[in-house]
Structures are given as C-alpha cells and as structure tokens.
Design an enzyme around this catalytic site. Structure first.
Site, PDB file in Angstrom:
ATOM      1  N   CYS A 163       0.796  -1.239   0.000  1.00 26.81           N
ATOM      2  CA  CYS A 163       0.000   0.000   0.000  1.00 26.81           C
ATOM      3  C   CYS A 163       0.822   1.279   0.000  1.00 26.81           C
ATOM      4  O   CYS A 163       0.269   2.365  -0.120  1.00 26.81           O
ATOM      5  CB  CYS A 163      -0.960   0.017   1.185  1.00 26.81           C
ATOM      6  SG  CYS A 163      -0.174   0.453   2.750  1.00 26.81           S
ATOM      7  N   CYS A 184      11.959  -8.108  12.440  1.00 28.57           N
ATOM      8  CA  CYS A 184      12.456  -9.061  11.447  1.00 28.57           C
ATOM      9  C   CYS A 184      11.411  -9.106  10.336  1.00 28.57           C
ATOM     10  O   CYS A 184      10.319  -9.646  10.523  1.00 28.57           O
ATOM     11  CB  CYS A 184      12.628 -10.418  12.125  1.00 28.57           C
ATOM     12  SG  CYS A 184      13.327 -11.665  11.047  1.00 28.57           S
TER      13      CYS A 184
HETATM   14 FE    FE Z   1       0.413  -1.555   3.786  1.00 27.80          FE
END
Ligand code: FE
Length: 131
Positions: free
Chosen positions: A51, A120
């Site tokens: 996104c 991580c």
């Molecule tokens: Fe996102």
C-alpha cells in the site's frame, strides 16, 4: 496465523504477484538469505510493498545475521500494528502494516540499543526509496 487478514483476496490477487500475496496476505515467510534487502544498506526509507505506507528508515536498519532485513525501530509506532501470534507452537509478535493490514514479519526482544527490538521483516513486503 494469529488473526485472519484474508479480506478482499480477489483485489489483492490482482495487485500482488503470487509470492507477494502468499507472504503479505497469507502471513507467509520468505526463505532466509533470498530477499532483496537482507544485505542491502543504502540510505533511504522503506515503504509497504502492498500500500505504500511509510514503515522503516535505513537509519535503524542493521544486520541481524538472520537472513531477513532487521530494524531496531519503525518510523512511527502508529505505522505498524502488533498482534500476538501463537502459530508454530511459539509466542511471537506479528508486525502488520497499520494502513492495509498486510503481514510484514515479527518483532523480537533481542535487538540492539536503544530499543532492544528486532523487527524481522520479509524483504518482499518492503519497497526501498532513496529519500
Ligand atoms: Fe500496507
């Protein structure tokens, strides 16, 4: 998988390739030492590959030796969402993008100072930009 994030799967399948879909939307994990960024240390900013939400800075990136990109902090606590994850018989904390709820990786408490945290993160969940 700690919590279902399989919403709008058809839309995500159009937007992401198979490997991206498997990791970002099905909480998968890329094989260590295979991703684009585990040994990549150029300055810049890392955004969500799904996104475009701003997630991490190169200033907090370090080599954890794990084969995945590691950061000791996010660009802001509101940019990620942390969820308890009891899959695989372990208690872990899953890291998701706060904007699109995509899976990013896990955070552990064995990171360097000043936070002591190790985010991580799968390389495939990130897109690096030079600013
Ligand atoms: Fe996102």
């Amino acid at each position: 998988m700690s919590e279902n994030n399989e919403n709008n799967n058809d839309e995500w399948k159009k937007k992401l390739n198979d490997e991206e879909f498997k990791i970002l939307r099905m909480c998968g994990t890329e094989r260590p030492f295979t991703g684009e960024y585990y040994s990549f240390f150029e300055p810049g900013t890392y955004f969500c590959a799904a996104c475009g939400n701003k997630l991490f800075s190169s200033q907090t990136k370090y080599d954890s030796g794990s084969g995945w990109p590691a950061f000791y902090d996010t660009v802001g606590s509101k940019n990620v969402r942390l969820i308890e994850d009891f899959s695989l018989g372990m208690k872990r904390v899953e890291v998701r993008c706060s904007q699109c709820d995509s899976h990013l990786g896990h955070v552990f408490e064995d990171g360097p100072k000043p936070t002591g945290l190790r985010y991580c993160i799968n390389s495939i969940c990130l897109k690096h930009h030079k600013s």
